[in-house]
Every structure is written in C-alpha cells, then in structure tokens.
Design a protein around this motif. Structure first.
Motif, short mmCIF file in Angstrom:
data_model
loop_
_atom_site.label_atom_id
_atom_site.label_comp_id
_atom_site.label_asym_id
_atom_site.label_seq_id
_atom_site.Cartn_x
_atom_site.Cartn_y
_atom_site.Cartn_z
N ASP A 43 0.80 -1.26 -0.25
CA ASP A 43 -0.29 -0.23 -0.31
C ASP A 43 0.83 0.65 0.09
N ILE A 44 1.89 1.18 0.28
CA ILE A 44 2.74 2.16 0.53
C ILE A 44 4.03 2.48 -0.43
N LEU A 45 4.08 1.32 -1.21
CA LEU A 45 4.91 0.47 -1.95
C LEU A 45 4.11 1.70 -3.68
N VAL A 46 2.70 1.36 -3.46
CA VAL A 46 1.75 1.75 -4.65
C VAL A 46 1.92 3.44 -5.20
N ASP A 47 2.38 4.21 -3.17
CA ASP A 47 1.79 5.31 -3.72
C ASP A 47 3.40 6.22 -4.22
N LEU A 48 4.39 5.49 -4.00
CA LEU A 48 6.17 5.92 -3.99
C LEU A 48 6.51 5.45 -5.28
N MET A 49 6.57 3.98 -5.66
CA MET A 49 6.65 3.57 -6.63
C MET A 49 6.40 3.87 -8.43
N PRO A 50 6.71 4.19 -9.64
CA PRO A 50 6.08 4.80 -10.94
C PRO A 50 5.25 3.55 -11.05
N GLN A 51 3.87 3.87 -11.76
CA GLN A 51 3.35 2.53 -12.03
C GLN A 51 3.54 2.01 -12.73
N PRO A 52 4.42 1.95 -13.80
CA PRO A 52 5.02 1.04 -14.30
C PRO A 52 6.13 0.10 -13.80
N ASP A 53 6.24 0.93 -13.47
CA ASP A 53 7.63 -0.12 -12.53
C ASP A 53 6.91 -1.12 -11.54
N TYR A 54 5.61 -0.38 -10.65
CA TYR A 54 5.24 -1.12 -9.77
C TYR A 54 4.17 -2.18 -10.46
N GLN A 55 3.63 -2.51 -11.44
CA GLN A 55 3.45 -3.76 -12.29
C GLN A 55 4.89 -4.52 -12.42
N ASP A 56 5.23 -4.08 -12.73
CA ASP A 56 6.39 -4.42 -13.13
C ASP A 56 6.55 -5.71 -12.28
N PHE A 57 6.92 -4.90 -10.97
CA PHE A 57 7.71 -5.06 -9.73
C PHE A 57 7.02 -6.74 -9.01
N VAL A 58 5.46 -5.80 -9.06
CA VAL A 58 4.23 -6.90 -8.71
C VAL A 58 4.20 -9.01 -9.64
N ALA A 59 4.18 -8.57 -10.83
CA ALA A 59 4.89 -9.91 -11.66
C ALA A 59 5.30 -9.95 -11.75
N SER A 73 14.81 1.25 -8.45
CA SER A 73 13.81 2.02 -8.36
C SER A 73 12.73 1.24 -6.52
N TYR A 74 12.62 0.22 -6.73
CA TYR A 74 12.06 0.18 -5.00
C TYR A 74 13.27 0.58 -3.52
N ALA A 75 14.31 0.80 -4.36
CA ALA A 75 15.27 1.27 -2.98
C ALA A 75 15.07 2.69 -2.92
N ARG A 76 15.18 3.24 -4.29
CA ARG A 76 14.67 4.93 -4.07
C ARG A 76 13.48 5.07 -3.15
N CYS A 77 12.28 4.43 -2.81
CA CYS A 77 11.02 4.59 -2.00
C CYS A 77 11.46 3.92 -0.94
N LEU A 78 12.01 2.96 -0.72
CA LEU A 78 12.12 2.08 0.34
C LEU A 78 13.19 2.71 1.17
N LYS A 79 13.96 3.85 0.88
CA LYS A 79 14.91 5.17 1.66
C LYS A 79 14.31 5.24 1.24
N GLN A 80 13.53 6.41 0.97
CA GLN A 80 12.43 7.79 1.64
C GLN A 80 11.59 7.44 2.00
N TRP A 81 10.56 6.09 2.37
CA TRP A 81 9.71 5.86 3.41
C TRP A 81 11.00 5.59 4.46
N ALA A 82 12.03 4.90 4.80
CA ALA A 82 12.49 5.06 6.15
C ALA A 82 12.84 6.58 6.38
N LEU A 83 13.49 7.08 5.15
CA LEU A 83 13.54 8.42 6.12
C LEU A 83 13.08 9.52 6.27
N GLU A 84 11.81 9.68 5.61
CA GLU A 84 10.38 9.52 6.15
C GLU A 84 10.04 9.40 8.09
#
Length: 351
Positions: A43-59, A73-84
């Motif tokens: 639920d957090i990842l889908v808001d942070l990751m670009p939609q094409p990357d998210y769909q590709d990642f889930v698949a 792409s996942y690492a950038r989202c994870l870092k952003q969430w962790a720092l927030e």
C-alpha cells in the motif's frame, strides 16, 4: 486548570478513527491505522513507485530475478519511506544457526566520491540486494573451515522491510537469507524456503495426477506459532543461577501453591497487563497478527498466538515475536523466559 486541545490534532485523531475518550495503549493499537504502521507494505509502495515499475515489480516478485532498474526503483522508495520515518540506519536481518535474529547496521550517511568532504544520504539497489557480513563467528554446522569466512545476506522479497526502534534510534530492517561463499545455507530460512518449494511442487503433482487443473495454481503451508512464556521480576531472576544460565528451572522444589487447582488459567492478566499491552502494541505495529493472549496454567506464565500465515512468514514473525517480547519485558524490569510449563501433567498434554 484545563489545557486547550489542539484543533488540528483533534481532527487528525478523528480522521484516523481514534476515540478521544480515555483508553489504554492497546485499545488505541487495535485501530486499523496502527497495524503494520512500521512495515513497508505494498500500500505504501504503490504510492511511491512509478506505476509501470510497480506493476512490473509485482508481476516478477518471487517468480523471476528482478532487473537492476526495478531494484533501484524499489530501493529509492524504501529509502524515502525510511527517512520519512526517522530511520538513521539500515541492515539486512537474518537468522543464523544460533537462532538469534542478527544484523550489521549501516548508516544512511556516506561520503560523496567527487567531493571528499561532502556528506550525502546513500542507499542504492546494490545495498538492497545483498551485504557481506563476516560469517567467521557464526555456527556453520561444519560446512566450511574458519578461514573461508565470507557470508552473504541477500534480500528476501517474501517479507516486507520494517523499522525497529532502539532508544532514540530507528533502523530499517531488510529480511534476508544467509549463505556461505560456496552457496551453503548458514541460516534457518533457506532450508525452510527450499522445503516450501518442494511441498509446492509435490502437491501440484498430486493434484494433477487425480485430474485437477493446476493452471495458475499454487500450494503453500500455513502456520500459526503460539508462544508460552514466563514474565519474571528481573531482581528475582538475578538470584537464580539456573534461570540465568539455562533459562529454565533446574533446582528448588514445587511451590506451596502451584497449579493443583488450575486457578491461574484464563484469569485476568493482573499486574503484568501493562507489559502485555506494550508487547501486543509493538507486534501489531510490526504487522504480526496477534489475535489471542491469556494467562497460562502455571503461575507467572502467559500465552500469545497469531493468526495463521504462510509458513516462511510465520517462522520469521515468530523470531520477531521472541525478540520484541524480551525487549519489552526488559523495559518493564522483567525477564521473559520461553521455557516449557514446569508441571509434569501440563507437559504431558503439550508433548
């Protein structure tokens, strides 16, 4: 003299479903907004990751090897969430053969290679994919000589990262698998996941043999690991060499009032209720679905049980439960002992 309530805080609490009426920490923790609040969920990842990357990642997740672009792409989202969420360090968390969740923590800070004195916030896909903690002091079951000490912790995509607090410091934990330089498993999780894969293949083969359509089907184990433990006053614990060394009763005699009447079983949590509340709240924030808690039959003994999950996730959550329970108990001046019920009758029933 009454203090005025902050209107924005009042609105925020109501918007999240909080009640302004007095309540315990556990009552607030039951609310949906608290559960998994320290877990990097989809639920957090889908808001942070670009939609094409998210769909590709889930698949591709847990099915095929992820390409470098998706991992970055996942690492950038994870870092952003962790720092927030005020995390200052990150680590690959693994379960070696000593059965203790282990980690080597690294700061998000790094030195800019172009400007030698500049400090930057750094966490890349390479950092996420794997780390190389020294394995020389971990049990290896005789799989390699000590001088071949390299060990590798590789990101386990089946379990989402989460944040743990230690005092004022917060650390991002990345669940991982741990193996030696030659590919030999040095942890408990790799054999478990290999077994899960074998079960999946065997069950589908059985279903196909009896004529079932196994197209797009999967098979997995489910597990709900209840834990029974004692909460002992730390001052009393330190007076018992058997408890300190073995973690269980080895000397002494039965108490004058033991379990003969079973009058401890399912009674009120009593003076340990605040500790149990804090344990429950910490586990809920980590996304561990504890749904049952009660007093056990022995004096000072308690039980907690989660909802059933897939086998590998339940096993990892069980390790987190053990660690969190011990840490919360310590904050309350207690010691948590995960020993069997000392009653012979009860042990016969459980064994």
């Amino acid at each position: 003299m009454k203090s005025e309530r902050n209107p924005s805080e009042h609105h925020r609490r109501h918007s999240r479903g909080y009640s302004t009426a007095p309540g315990t920490k556990l009552e607030r923790a039951r609310l949906k907004g608290e559960f998994g609040s320290l877990v990097f969920t989809d639920d957090i990842l889908v808001d942070l990751m670009p939609q094409p990357d998210y769909q590709d990642f889930v698949a591709k997740r847990n099915r095929v090897r992820l390409d470098d672009h998706l991992i970055e792409s996942y690492a950038r989202c994870l870092k952003q969430w962790a720092l927030e969420n005020n995390a200052t360090h990150w680590t690959h968390s693994f379960l070696p053969l000593n059965d203790q969740l282990s980690s080597k923590q690294d700061a998000f800070l790094s030195i800019d290679p172009e400007q030698k004195q500049a400090i930057i916030i750094s966490f890349s896909g390479k950092d996420l994919r794997q780390s190389e903690p020294d394995a020389s002091s971990f049990p290896s079951a005789g799989s390699r000589p000590t001088h071949q000490a390299r060990g590798y912790a590789i990101w386990d995509q089946t379990i989402p990262p989460y944040i743990l607090s230690f005092g004022t410091t917060r650390t991002l934990y990345i669940p991982s698998l741990y193996f030696g330089w030659n590919g030999v498993a040095l942890d408990r999780r790799i054999p478990l996941q290999r077994s899960e894969h074998r079960v999946h293949k065997a069950l589908l083969r059985c279903l196909a043999a009896v004529g079932e359509d196994i197209t797009n089907q999967t098979a997995f184990t489910s597990l709900g690991l209840e834990q029974e433990f004692f909460l002992i006053d730390r001052k009393l614990f330190l007076r018992r060499p058997d408890l300190m060394v073995a973690g269980r009763t080895l000397i002494g005699k039965p108490s004058a009032k033991g379990q003969q009447l079973s009058d401890h079983y399912f009674t009120d949590l009593g003076h340990r209720s605040q500790c149990m509340d804090d344990i429950n709240r910490d586990l809920w924030q980590l996304g561990i679905p504890i749904i049952t808690r009660h007093k056990e039959v022995a004096p000072g003994q308690y039980e907690m049980a989660p909802h059933f999950e897939s086998g590998p996730i339940a096993a990892y959550h069980n390790s987190m439960l053990l660690r969190s329970t011990e840490q919360v108990a310590r904050r309350h001046g207690l010691v948590a002992l995960f020993m069997k019920n000392p009653s012979k009758a009860s042990m016969a029933r459980h064994d």
